[in-house]
Design a protein around this motif. Structure first.
Motif, PDB file in Angstrom:
ATOM      1  N   GLY A   1       0.799  -1.213   0.000  1.00 33.16           N
ATOM      2  CA  GLY A   1       0.000   0.000   0.000  1.00 33.16           C
ATOM      3  C   GLY A   1       0.829   1.259   0.000  1.00 33.16           C
ATOM      4  N   ASN A   2       0.153   2.382  -0.052  1.00 35.08           N
ATOM      5  CA  ASN A   2       0.799   3.692   0.033  1.00 35.08           C
ATOM      6  C   ASN A   2       0.431   4.366   1.346  1.00 35.08           C
ATOM      7  OD1 ASN A   2       2.124   3.421  -2.443  1.00 35.08           O
ATOM      8  ND2 ASN A   2       0.464   4.351  -3.610  1.00 35.08           N
ATOM      9  N   GLN A   3      -0.579   5.217   1.335  1.00 31.68           N
ATOM     10  CA  GLN A   3      -0.959   5.925   2.553  1.00 31.68           C
ATOM     11  C   GLN A   3      -1.690   5.034   3.548  1.00 31.68           C
ATOM     12  OE1 GLN A   3       0.033   9.104   3.274  1.00 31.68           O
ATOM     13  NE2 GLN A   3       1.205   8.826   1.385  1.00 31.68           N
ATOM     14  N   CYS A   4      -2.363   4.009   3.073  1.00 32.90           N
ATOM     15  CA  CYS A   4      -3.139   3.115   3.947  1.00 32.90           C
ATOM     16  C   CYS A   4      -2.687   1.672   3.732  1.00 32.90           C
ATOM     17  CB  CYS A   4      -4.629   3.260   3.677  1.00 32.90           C
ATOM     18  SG  CYS A   4      -5.271   4.929   3.940  1.00 32.90           S
TER      19      CYS A   4
ATOM     20  N   GLN B   1       0.423  -5.622  13.097  1.00 32.83           N
ATOM     21  CA  GLN B   1       0.336  -4.209  13.482  1.00 32.83           C
ATOM     22  C   GLN B   1       1.716  -3.557  13.512  1.00 32.83           C
ATOM     23  OE1 GLN B   1      -1.738  -4.084  17.247  1.00 32.83           O
ATOM     24  NE2 GLN B   1      -3.654  -4.855  16.383  1.00 32.83           N
TER      25      GLN B   1
ATOM     26  N   VAL C   1       3.074  -2.842   9.935  1.00 32.69           N
ATOM     27  CA  VAL C   1       2.503  -1.622   9.359  1.00 32.69           C
ATOM     28  C   VAL C   1       3.097  -0.381  10.039  1.00 32.69           C
ATOM     29  CG1 VAL C   1       0.376  -0.275   9.108  1.00 32.69           C
ATOM     30  CG2 VAL C   1       0.380  -2.714   8.583  1.00 32.69           C
ATOM     31  N   LYS C   2       3.279  -0.449  11.359  1.00 32.02           N
ATOM     32  CA  LYS C   2       3.874   0.680  12.082  1.00 32.02           C
ATOM     33  C   LYS C   2       5.285   0.969  11.574  1.00 32.02           C
ATOM     34  CE  LYS C   2       5.044   2.326  16.750  1.00 32.02           C
ATOM     35  NZ  LYS C   2       5.036   2.003  18.205  1.00 32.02           N
TER      36      LYS C   2
ATOM     37  N   ARG D   1       5.255   2.535   8.048  1.00 35.93           N
ATOM     38  CA  ARG D   1       4.926   3.965   8.077  1.00 35.93           C
ATOM     39  C   ARG D   1       6.062   4.783   8.686  1.00 35.93           C
ATOM     40  NH1 ARG D   1      -0.306   5.309   6.951  1.00 35.93           N
ATOM     41  NH2 ARG D   1      -0.119   7.203   8.210  1.00 35.93           N
TER      42      ARG D   1
ATOM     43  N   SER E   1       6.509   2.850   0.815  1.00 35.79           N
ATOM     44  CA  SER E   1       5.343   2.899  -0.061  1.00 35.79           C
ATOM     45  C   SER E   1       5.421   1.728  -1.023  1.00 35.79           C
ATOM     46  CB  SER E   1       5.273   4.225  -0.829  1.00 35.79           C
ATOM     47  OG  SER E   1       6.486   4.488  -1.508  1.00 35.79           O
TER      48      SER E   1
ATOM     49  N   ILE F   1      -1.680  -2.311   4.084  1.00 29.49           N
ATOM     50  CA  ILE F   1      -2.279  -3.477   4.715  1.00 29.49           C
ATOM     51  C   ILE F   1      -1.210  -4.540   4.902  1.00 29.49           C
ATOM     52  CG2 ILE F   1      -4.580  -3.031   3.776  1.00 29.49           C
ATOM     53  CD1 ILE F   1      -3.981  -5.235   1.673  1.00 29.49           C
TER      54      ILE F   1
END
Length: 355
Positions: A235-238, A282, A285-286, A289, A294, A240
């Motif tokens: 993903g990019n901004q969101c 989780q 993903v953390k 980000r 991206s 998964i």
């Protein structure tokens, strides 16, 4: 609907050249040809760019670079006419490109180099930005960012090779505070190239000598008695996260041979409690980000046997895409088959640049 023009780059001036060939053969066999016009661009070990039109099966066995129809090629840095220049008998030919998929592992492919060229050329590129690619490639910078984000990882230290050569005893004494066994890694290499596991001072010296062949900066990490697991992020901004996969290495640790040449066992999903798997997802993903990733990344973890603690090992921004690689397998198990995964990755690259 007209097809999008995509260039798949493979090979490269890197210690992971052979891995790239295996990954590229799988990618090229799975990109949906009803949606994409594929252009194959191979980069030799010496760094020569070649427009390749031969069979895909000659890529993995390494004979692609001898094909009689090969032509020299290069990416034009002129963003007003983004595309691939191919040397032809009647003069150079420009092939317009909508997106590039760099199936290039390690230095000169995963470290921001190719990403910077595509940014100059104005061509969308699958994967992370220049900055995120460079930071994730350098294990020392990665660990610094993860520490600042409060993401648990193994105890670690680092040094320049020049520091070790000038003050070996000081560096050895410092590293031994991590305890044995300790892993020695080149800061900028992938696929476990140059990685060693030291069990005493003598083997620590040997591991440093080997790792120093691959980079001028070294990372030291405490050995973790744990289960090795991996999670794919997309993903990019969101972003998964996929299901979590578990590795049971055939060798003492998950080295180059265990990844690509031997019979390590993969368990998808991992044999872990659901709450542990969810924590890994989780945390993946953390980290994705925090590192400003991206497109894609595979995030590797240890689950410590003594207390079940989840410790992040490292991210990989262009993970293996071979037929046995975890990234596509994890998303396939999550309900996204290989061809649809590739379509999504190409779409994310174009989405990020507004194409």
């Amino acid at each position: 609907m007209s097809k999008r023009s995509v260039a798949v780059l493979f090979g490269g001036n890197s210690s992971e050249y052979e891995v790239s060939l295996m990954s590229a053969a799988s990618v090229l066999s799975n990109i949906p040809t009803d949606r994409y016009q594929i252009h194959m661009v191979g980069i030799t070990k010496e760094g020569q760019w070649i427009y390749y039109t031969g069979p895909v099966d000659e890529i993995q066995n390494g004979v692609w670079c001898e094909h009689p129809d090969n032509r020299l090629a290069w990416i034009s840095p002129d963003s007003t006419a983004p595309g691939l220049m191919v040397a032809s008998t009647g003069g150079n030919r420009l092939i317009p490109l909508d997106v590039v998929f760099p199936v290039l592992h390690g230095k000169n492919g995963e470290d921001g180099s190719i990403q910077g060229l595509m940014q100059l050329a104005g061509i969308p590129c699958v994967g992370c930005s220049v900055a995120a690619s460079a930071v994730c490639m350098d294990k020392v910078y990665t660990n610094m960012v993860l520490d600042s984000a409060g993401i648990p990882q193994a105890k670690w230290d680092w040094c320049h090779v020049s520091d070790y050569r000038s003050s070996p005893r000081e560096i050895l004494d410092r590293v031994e505070k991590l305890g044995y066994p300790v892993f020695v890694k080149p800061a900028n290499a992938g696929s476990s190239v140059g990685v060693g596991k030291a069990k005493d001072r003598a083997s620590l010296k040997a591991c440093i000598q080997e790792a120093a062949k691959w980079d001028q900066k070294l990372l030291f990490e405490e050995g973790i008695d744990g289960i090795e697991v991996e999670c794919a992020v997309l993903g990019n901004q969101c972003p998964i996260a996929s299901v979590v996969g578990e590795i049971s290495p055939c060798n003492e640790f998950y080295d180059y041979e265990a990844k690509y040449e031997a019979d390590s066992q993969l368990f998808i999903p991992a044999r872990l409690p659901e709450e542990t798997s969810e924590l890994i997802r989780q945390t993946a993903v953390k980290a994705f980000r925090a590192l400003d990733c991206s497109g894609l990344a595979r995030v590797d973890f240890f689950v410590r046997r003594s207390d079940g603690a989840v410790l992040l090992n490292e991210p990989n921004t262009i993970p293996g895409f071979t037929s046995i690689s975890m990234y596509p397998k994890l998303f396939d198990a999550s309900g996204l088959p290989y061809p649809k995964l590739l379509d999504r990755l190409l779409g994310l690259a174009m989405e990020r640049t507004g194409r």
